[in-house]
Write a protein that holds these residues in place. Structure first.
Motif, PDB file in Angstrom:
ATOM      1  N   ALA A  15       0.828  -1.207   0.000  1.00 34.06           N
ATOM      2  CA  ALA A  15       0.000   0.000   0.000  1.00 34.06           C
ATOM      3  C   ALA A  15       0.863   1.258   0.000  1.00 34.06           C
ATOM      4  CB  ALA A  15      -0.934  -0.020   1.215  1.00 34.06           C
ATOM      5  N   LEU A  16       1.985   1.216   0.739  1.00 32.80           N
ATOM      6  CA  LEU A  16       2.897   2.361   0.763  1.00 32.80           C
ATOM      7  C   LEU A  16       3.506   2.616  -0.603  1.00 32.80           C
ATOM      8  CD1 LEU A  16       5.041   2.136   4.046  1.00 32.80           C
ATOM      9  CD2 LEU A  16       3.329   3.851   3.453  1.00 32.80           C
ATOM     10  N   VAL A  17       3.992   1.560  -1.241  1.00 26.42           N
ATOM     11  CA  VAL A  17       4.612   1.715  -2.552  1.00 26.42           C
ATOM     12  C   VAL A  17       3.619   2.340  -3.532  1.00 26.42           C
ATOM     13  CG1 VAL A  17       5.555   0.472  -4.537  1.00 26.42           C
ATOM     14  CG2 VAL A  17       6.288  -0.128  -2.209  1.00 26.42           C
ATOM     15  N   ALA A  18       2.387   1.847  -3.521  1.00 28.13           N
ATOM     16  CA  ALA A  18       1.372   2.409  -4.421  1.00 28.13           C
ATOM     17  C   ALA A  18       1.136   3.886  -4.129  1.00 28.13           C
ATOM     18  CB  ALA A  18       0.072   1.618  -4.285  1.00 28.13           C
ATOM     19  N   HIS A  19       1.085   4.240  -2.837  1.00 26.51           N
ATOM     20  CA  HIS A  19       0.856   5.631  -2.444  1.00 26.51           C
ATOM     21  C   HIS A  19       2.001   6.523  -2.912  1.00 26.51           C
ATOM     22  CE1 HIS A  19      -0.142   9.113   0.058  1.00 26.51           C
ATOM     23  NE2 HIS A  19       1.083   9.059   0.560  1.00 26.51           N
ATOM     24  N   PHE A  20       3.246   6.120  -2.640  1.00 23.53           N
ATOM     25  CA  PHE A  20       4.373   6.976  -2.978  1.00 23.53           C
ATOM     26  C   PHE A  20       4.651   6.988  -4.486  1.00 23.53           C
ATOM     27  CE2 PHE A  20       5.635   6.185   1.587  1.00 23.53           C
ATOM     28  CZ  PHE A  20       5.396   7.488   2.002  1.00 23.53           C
ATOM     29  N   GLU A  21       4.374   5.880  -5.159  1.00 23.39           N
ATOM     30  CA  GLU A  21       4.534   5.883  -6.618  1.00 23.39           C
ATOM     31  C   GLU A  21       3.579   6.880  -7.270  1.00 23.39           C
ATOM     32  OE1 GLU A  21       4.037   1.830  -7.844  1.00 23.39           O
ATOM     33  OE2 GLU A  21       6.208   1.574  -8.126  1.00 23.39           O
ATOM     34  N   ALA A  22       2.403   7.036  -6.689  1.00 26.32           N
ATOM     35  CA  ALA A  22       1.431   7.988  -7.238  1.00 26.32           C
ATOM     36  C   ALA A  22       1.895   9.431  -7.062  1.00 26.32           C
ATOM     37  CB  ALA A  22       0.076   7.782  -6.566  1.00 26.32           C
ATOM     38  N   HIS A  23       2.880   9.634  -6.179  1.00 30.87           N
ATOM     39  CA  HIS A  23       3.404  10.994  -5.935  1.00 30.87           C
ATOM     40  C   HIS A  23       4.928  10.994  -6.109  1.00 30.87           C
ATOM     41  CE1 HIS A  23      -0.405  10.644  -3.655  1.00 30.87           C
ATOM     42  NE2 HIS A  23      -0.588  11.898  -4.012  1.00 30.87           N
ATOM     43  N   HIS A  24       5.399  10.256  -7.081  1.00 31.44           N
ATOM     44  CA  HIS A  24       6.826  10.050  -7.255  1.00 31.44           C
ATOM     45  C   HIS A  24       7.594  11.356  -7.414  1.00 31.44           C
ATOM     46  CE1 HIS A  24      10.573   8.749  -9.284  1.00 31.44           C
ATOM     47  NE2 HIS A  24      10.395   7.633  -8.600  1.00 31.44           N
ATOM     48  N   ASP A  25       7.011  12.327  -8.078  1.00 33.33           N
ATOM     49  CA  ASP A  25       7.707  13.593  -8.330  1.00 33.33           C
ATOM     50  C   ASP A  25       7.953  14.394  -7.054  1.00 33.33           C
ATOM     51  OD1 ASP A  25       7.704  12.927 -10.968  1.00 33.33           O
ATOM     52  OD2 ASP A  25       6.028  14.245 -11.515  1.00 33.33           O
ATOM     53  N   LEU A  26       7.212  14.092  -5.990  1.00 30.58           N
ATOM     54  CA  LEU A  26       7.369  14.828  -4.737  1.00 30.58           C
ATOM     55  C   LEU A  26       8.437  14.231  -3.826  1.00 30.58           C
ATOM     56  CD1 LEU A  26       3.601  15.427  -3.844  1.00 30.58           C
ATOM     57  CD2 LEU A  26       5.183  16.978  -5.030  1.00 30.58           C
ATOM     58  N   LEU A  27       8.940  13.056  -4.152  1.00 30.21           N
ATOM     59  CA  LEU A  27       9.914  12.373  -3.292  1.00 30.21           C
ATOM     60  C   LEU A  27      11.306  12.962  -3.463  1.00 30.21           C
ATOM     61  CD1 LEU A  27       8.854   8.643  -3.838  1.00 30.21           C
ATOM     62  CD2 LEU A  27       8.175  10.174  -1.970  1.00 30.21           C
ATOM     63  N   ASP A  28      12.092  12.953  -2.381  1.00 35.38           N
ATOM     64  CA  ASP A  28      13.495  13.351  -2.494  1.00 35.38           C
ATOM     65  C   ASP A  28      14.314  12.143  -2.951  1.00 35.38           C
ATOM     66  OD1 ASP A  28      13.797  11.744  -0.224  1.00 35.38           O
ATOM     67  OD2 ASP A  28      13.897  13.438   1.151  1.00 35.38           O
ATOM     68  N   ASP A  29      15.606  12.358  -3.155  1.00 32.59           N
ATOM     69  CA  ASP A  29      16.449  11.295  -3.721  1.00 32.59           C
ATOM     70  C   ASP A  29      16.501  10.066  -2.818  1.00 32.59           C
ATOM     71  OD1 ASP A  29      16.961  12.836  -5.929  1.00 32.59           O
ATOM     72  OD2 ASP A  29      18.873  13.611  -5.187  1.00 32.59           O
ATOM     73  N   ASP A  30      16.650  10.273  -1.504  1.00 34.44           N
ATOM     74  CA  ASP A  30      16.707   9.144  -0.575  1.00 34.44           C
ATOM     75  C   ASP A  30      15.426   8.327  -0.642  1.00 34.44           C
ATOM     76  OD1 ASP A  30      19.229   9.192   0.418  1.00 34.44           O
ATOM     77  OD2 ASP A  30      18.746  10.256   2.273  1.00 34.44           O
ATOM     78  N   SER A  31      14.300   9.005  -0.672  1.00 29.08           N
ATOM     79  CA  SER A  31      13.012   8.310  -0.681  1.00 29.08           C
ATOM     80  C   SER A  31      12.806   7.536  -1.985  1.00 29.08           C
ATOM     81  CB  SER A  31      11.876   9.303  -0.458  1.00 29.08           C
ATOM     82  OG  SER A  31      12.002   9.932   0.806  1.00 29.08           O
ATOM     83  N   ARG A  32      13.234   8.111  -3.092  1.00 23.45           N
ATOM     84  CA  ARG A  32      13.111   7.401  -4.367  1.00 23.45           C
ATOM     85  C   ARG A  32      13.976   6.141  -4.371  1.00 23.45           C
ATOM     86  NH1 ARG A  32      13.633  12.929  -7.903  1.00 23.45           N
ATOM     87  NH2 ARG A  32      11.455  13.599  -7.712  1.00 23.45           N
TER      88      ARG A  32
END
Length: 438
Positions: free
Chosen positions: A182-199
């Motif tokens: 569920a987390l991966v789906a959530h963060f993938e939907a907002h991939h452009d907002l992630l910093d380098d570490d999070s990506r």
């Protein structure tokens, strides 16, 4: 010749500051004994693989912060320990400590991480930790949390004002897998907002994203799926058991669904004691249950739970909260009228020390012992409660003069009296008495 200095971020602990450390360590040792925890001491250097397997290959500690090197003698990959839970588990496995049942253990000592030194966070830092291995129930989770509260009270800190407790449950592996998806789906939907570490961590360890301190990510993290919503019946029952125990003793806490801790070995209960007195880096003590770790490091499966606190940060908090450890000073200062007095004074001073009286003896300089006036100045500056005056006249009568240096209970300092040298074992207790006879 070039002046050598300590390594950056690795600090000397000098008197009188070292007395604060001794004061803290003594209280921790006494507290651990009351709870039935025994001291364990592990090496500063461990195999690097211990931390890679134990902490997780994609944690900040393993990736960025460990002091690792190759042993020039035999080629072994070694590291200075960045934390001690993995070392404790290694020792428990290696020495089969759980063969006759669970063990309650604690440790104190230095750890090493290569990070930017700042106030309260250094490259050599010190931790105190408690580990309970072989106990599966929520009662022991609660016991460890309550031990922290007992320590705060022992030190003069107040929970709720100086420190507050946050708790969460990470559930079990299958529950974390569902949450992970569920987390991966959530963060993938907002991939452009992630910093380098999070990506970088998105597909290797997305749970670590929840632990990010990047302010720009906080709204995205707050909107992420909660692990608490994925807990099964057993995990929820365990968490409810911890909460019921804390409620039973009136310990206030906040459920923080984003609390994940920084190591991969945690499951079920996690908790942190945090403060607002030390700025953004507010965690003073943290821990939780790590049932998978013993098997992960090669032992027979067994449950475990523990915590660790940063000594430097705790001492800073004590200062911010206005808690001052008792001043350390000798109980008595020996004043010597002449070099000839030394041989008469030494046997008496040794008897007093053996009876529990701390005595600082005036030391001769290159020009001798100096004047009595200068010795009294040193005696007063030492903080001693008494001056023991080994004067020529007193020694001729087989006596020593005892002079109170500090006023007590409305009685002025300075009214001295004499005692017989040969009876020093009998009057030693007078030097420990805050209300001595006149």
């Amino acid at each position: 010749m070039e002046k050598l200095q300590a390594v950056k971020g690795m600090n000397d602990i000098l008197p009188p500051d070292s007395a604060r450390w001794e004061w803290l360590e003594a209280r921790v040792g006494a507290l651990m004994a009351r709870y039935g925890y025994q001291n364990l001491r592990t090496p500063l250097v461990e195999p690097t693989a211990l931390f890679v397997r134990g902490l997780g290959e994609v944690t900040d500690i393993v990736e960025k912060e460990m002091y690792s090197f190759v042993d020039r003698m035999n080629g072994d990959d070694l590291s200075l320990r960045p934390e001690n839970t993995a070392g404790v588990v290694r020792a428990v496995i290696e020495h089969s400590l759980l063969h006759d049942g669970g063990k309650r253990l604690y440790y104190m000592g230095p750890m090493f991480r290569h990070e930017r030194p700042q106030k309260g966070r250094y490259r050599q830092f010190h931790q105190i930790g408690a580990e309970a291995l072989g106990y599966p129930g929520p009662d022991v989770d609660a016991e460890l949390i309550l031990m922290c509260r007992a320590l705060w009270r022992e030190l003069g800190l107040v929970e709720g004002r100086d420190l507050r407790l946050e708790v969460n449950s990470l559930g079990q592996l299958d529950e974390r897998r569902a949450h992970r998806a569920a987390l991966v789906a959530h963060f993938e939907a907002h991939h452009d907002l992630l910093d380098d570490d999070s990506r970088r961590r998105l597909h290797t360890n997305p749970l670590r994203i929840l632990d990010s301190k990047n302010p720009a990510l906080q709204p995205l993290i707050e909107a992420a799926p909660r692990l608490l919503d994925h807990l099964g019946a057993e995990s929820r029952a365990h968490f409810d058991g911890v909460r019921a125990a804390l409620d039973a003793v009136g310990l206030e806490y906040r459920i923080n669904p984003r609390l994940v801790r920084g190591m991969d070995y945690y499951n079920l209960t996690v908790f942190e004691w945090v403060t607002e007195r030390l700025g953004a880096q507010g965690t003073v003590c943290g821990g939780g249950r790590y049932d998978p770790l013993i098997e992960q490091l090669g032992g027979k499966p067994a449950p475990a739970v523990g915590w660790a606190l940063g000594v430097e940060r705790l001492l800073l908090l004590l200062c911010e909260a206005g808690v001052a450890p008792p001043a350390t000073a000798p109980r008595a200062y020996a004043v010597l009228a002449s070099p000839a007095a030394l041989v008469r004074a030494l046997p008496v001073v040794e008897v007093l020390r053996a009876a529990g009286v701390s005595v600082l003896m005036h030391a001769a300089g290159k020009d001798g012992f100096g004047s009595l006036k200068s010795q009294f100045r040193r005696a007063d500056a030492s903080g001693a409660a008494w001056a023991l005056i080994f004067g020529d006249d007193e020694l001729a009568r087989g006596e020593v003069a005892l002079k109170p240096l500090r006023a007590r209970d409305g009685r002025a300092a300075g009214a001295q009296f004499t005692r017989v040298l040969a009876d020093s074992a009998e009057w030693a207790r007078e030097l420990l008495d805050d209300n001595p006879p006149l």
